[in-house]
Design an enzyme around this catalytic site. Structure first.
Site, mmCIF file in Angstrom:
data_model
loop_
_atom_site.group_PDB
_atom_site.id
_atom_site.type_symbol
_atom_site.label_atom_id
_atom_site.label_comp_id
_atom_site.label_asym_id
_atom_site.label_seq_id
_atom_site.Cartn_x
_atom_site.Cartn_y
_atom_site.Cartn_z
ATOM 1 N N GLY A 37 0.794 -1.441 0.094
ATOM 2 C CA GLY A 37 0.204 -0.090 -0.066
ATOM 3 C C GLY A 37 0.634 1.269 0.127
ATOM 4 N N ARG A 54 -13.815 -15.847 -10.570
ATOM 5 C CA ARG A 54 -13.373 -14.575 -10.891
ATOM 6 C C ARG A 54 -14.630 -13.618 -10.986
ATOM 7 N NH1 ARG A 54 -8.398 -13.092 -11.941
ATOM 8 N NH2 ARG A 54 -7.356 -15.456 -12.595
ATOM 9 N N MET A 66 -3.624 -6.805 -7.490
ATOM 10 C CA MET A 66 -2.904 -7.751 -8.027
ATOM 11 C C MET A 66 -3.979 -8.839 -8.351
ATOM 12 S SD MET A 66 -0.063 -6.294 -8.296
ATOM 13 C CE MET A 66 1.168 -7.281 -8.787
ATOM 14 N N ARG A 67 -5.184 -8.440 -8.961
ATOM 15 C CA ARG A 67 -5.991 -9.308 -9.553
ATOM 16 C C ARG A 67 -6.435 -9.179 -11.038
ATOM 17 N NH1 ARG A 67 -7.214 -13.933 -7.391
ATOM 18 N NH2 ARG A 67 -9.323 -13.641 -8.360
ATOM 19 N N LEU A 72 -8.821 -8.585 -13.829
ATOM 20 C CA LEU A 72 -10.067 -8.122 -13.778
ATOM 21 C C LEU A 72 -11.034 -8.768 -14.838
ATOM 22 C CD1 LEU A 72 -9.419 -4.563 -12.719
ATOM 23 C CD2 LEU A 72 -10.349 -6.373 -11.153
ATOM 24 N N HIS A 98 1.402 0.838 -13.165
ATOM 25 C CA HIS A 98 1.900 -0.332 -13.451
ATOM 26 C C HIS A 98 3.656 0.047 -13.386
ATOM 27 C CE1 HIS A 98 3.039 -4.217 -15.078
ATOM 28 N NE2 HIS A 98 3.768 -3.782 -15.691
HETATM 29 C C1 GAR Z 1 3.713 -0.989 -7.288
HETATM 30 O O1 GAR Z 1 4.909 -1.098 -7.867
HETATM 31 C C2 GAR Z 1 2.458 -1.248 -8.510
HETATM 32 O O2 GAR Z 1 3.194 -0.219 -9.647
HETATM 33 C C3 GAR Z 1 2.479 -2.537 -8.811
HETATM 34 O O3 GAR Z 1 2.529 -3.166 -7.457
HETATM 35 C C4 GAR Z 1 3.099 -2.362 -6.548
HETATM 36 C C5 GAR Z 1 2.394 -2.235 -5.435
HETATM 37 O O4 GAR Z 1 3.145 -1.660 -4.379
HETATM 38 N N1 GAR Z 1 1.272 -2.772 -9.582
HETATM 39 C C6 GAR Z 1 1.205 -3.904 -10.488
HETATM 40 O O5 GAR Z 1 2.330 -4.605 -10.866
HETATM 41 C C7 GAR Z 1 0.142 -3.685 -11.402
HETATM 42 N N2 GAR Z 1 -0.055 -4.494 -12.423
HETATM 43 P P1 GAR Z 1 2.380 -0.853 -3.294
HETATM 44 O O6 GAR Z 1 1.446 -1.765 -2.861
HETATM 45 O O7 GAR Z 1 3.498 -0.349 -2.144
HETATM 46 O O8 GAR Z 1 1.748 0.267 -3.794
#
Ligand code: GAR
Length: 223
Positions: free
Chosen positions: A20, A73, A98-99, A101, A117
């Site tokens: 988060g 899903r 991280m799902r 959709l 991303h």
């Molecule tokens: C972040 O680096 C975000 O860009 C990535 O997950 C991480 C979450 O970190 N998202 C993806 O890979 C989406 N495809 P956080 O929970 O510390 O924000």
């Protein structure tokens, strides 16, 4: 539309799955007055997401829709959409959610579903983006904020931040350099949306910002 409605602050719901830190960057931008939105809630698909504790500490309503409690899903996405709709947000912000959709979920929130991303899309969609960037030997890496479409880590690009890949970088170091930029660009993109300066029209990003000043590509000079 009444004046009152026109000037009303937009509300957002943030979806997380873990740490988060992007959510935290949005919360602190709101707290410092730099991001004029109301955070209607934070929803996680994992009960143990660290970000939930942080959100609650900020007084933000939290809720869990545990994907493991659903047969498929489709059923999970239906429940997640219902939980979001209860909060009636103007924008749904995926922050490390991280799902994969379903098309139905994406279409339900079309034009008001944003993702960040950790790569310069369309390079390196999916997982392990930093490792793959190092393996590919690219000299420039970064992150992308985009509107979500049914294809994973795809969709109209709103803003990107670039960082150099340095000799001797390892995955963790590169990830940290990119993450620092994620924390800059995500609040910026959400602010554009909240101010009515960003929207999706016919599948394309329409952005009303001074592009010479704000930039759609953030390239930090000091690292
Ligand atoms: C972040 O680096 C975000 O860009 C990535 O997950 C991480 C979450 O970190 N998202 C993806 O890979 C989406 N495809 P956080 O929970 O510390 O924000």
């Amino acid at each position: 539309m009444s004046l009152e409605k026109k000037s009303a602050e937009k509300s957002i719901v943030i979806l997380i799955s873990g740490r988060g830190s992007n959510m935290a960057s949005l919360l602190s931008a709101v707290a410092s007055g730099k991001l004029p939105v109301r955070i209607a809630g934070v929803i996680s698909n994992r009960p143990d997401a660290q970000g939930l504790v942080m959100a609650a500490a900020h007084g933000v309503p939290t809720c869990v829709v545990d994907h493991q409690q659903f047969a498929d899903r489709e059923a999970f996405d239906t429940a997640m959409a219902a939980a979001i709709d209860q909060l009636a947000p103007d924008l749904v912000v995926l922050a490390g959610f991280m799902r994969i959709l379903t098309d139905g979920f994406v279409q339900h929130f079309a034009g008001r579903l944003m993702n960040i991303h950790p790569s310069l899309l369309p390079s390196f969609p999916g997982l392990h983006t930093h490792r793959r960037a190092l393996e590919a030997g690219v000299r420039i890496h970064g992150c992308t904020v985009h509107f979500v479409t049914p294809t994973l880590d795809h969709g109209p690009v709103i803003v990107q931040a670039a960082v150099p890949v340095l000799d001797g970088d390892d995955e963790a170091g590169l990830a940290a350099r990119v993450l620092a930029q994620e924390h800059q660009v995500y609040p910026m993109a959400v602010r554009w949306f909240a101010e009515g300066r960003l929207r999706l029209a016919d599948g394309r990003v329409v952005l009303d910002v001074a592009q010479d000043a704000a930039g759609l590509l953030i390239a930090p000079v000091a690292l």
